[in-house]
Write a protein that holds these residues in place. Sequence first.
Motif, PDB file in Angstrom:
ATOM      1  N   LYS A  23       0.841  -1.194   0.000  1.00 13.61           N
ATOM      2  CA  LYS A  23       0.000   0.000   0.000  1.00 13.61           C
ATOM      3  C   LYS A  23       0.879   1.248   0.000  1.00 13.61           C
ATOM      4  O   LYS A  23       0.647   2.188  -0.755  1.00 13.61           O
ATOM      5  N   SER A  26       2.742   1.667  -3.452  1.00 18.39           N
ATOM      6  CA  SER A  26       1.894   2.145  -4.541  1.00 18.39           C
ATOM      7  C   SER A  26       1.589   3.632  -4.390  1.00 18.39           C
ATOM      8  O   SER A  26       1.558   4.374  -5.376  1.00 18.39           O
ATOM      9  N   LYS A  29       4.773   5.553  -5.285  1.00 16.69           N
ATOM     10  CA  LYS A  29       4.967   5.476  -6.738  1.00 16.69           C
ATOM     11  C   LYS A  29       4.043   6.465  -7.458  1.00 16.69           C
ATOM     12  O   LYS A  29       4.453   7.173  -8.376  1.00 16.69           O
ATOM     13  N   LYS A  30       2.794   6.552  -7.007  1.00 18.30           N
ATOM     14  CA  LYS A  30       1.812   7.450  -7.626  1.00 18.30           C
ATOM     15  C   LYS A  30       2.238   8.915  -7.469  1.00 18.30           C
ATOM     16  O   LYS A  30       2.209   9.689  -8.428  1.00 18.30           O
TER      17      LYS A  30
END
Length: 75
Positions: A23, A26, A29-30
């Motif tokens: 979680k 991600s 990364k976003k």
Amino acid sequence: MGGGNLSPTFLKVFKNALGNIMKGKSKIKKVMHEFKEGDLHSGSKKGPQVKNVKQAVAIALSEARKSGSKIHKKK
């Protein structure tokens, strides 16, 4: 490598930890992708555009913490 010897408690804790890590990854990364595209703003979308990599990392870690992932606290 079967999971026959591992206790159910260990497997449950391991899966929870793995979920928290994924979680956080991600979310980071976003946010970093938004920074690279030039779409990352400090505060809200109306705030000034982020131009410093360190500031982008700080925003990414902050958002990952807010999403509930277990990331080390600020020092």
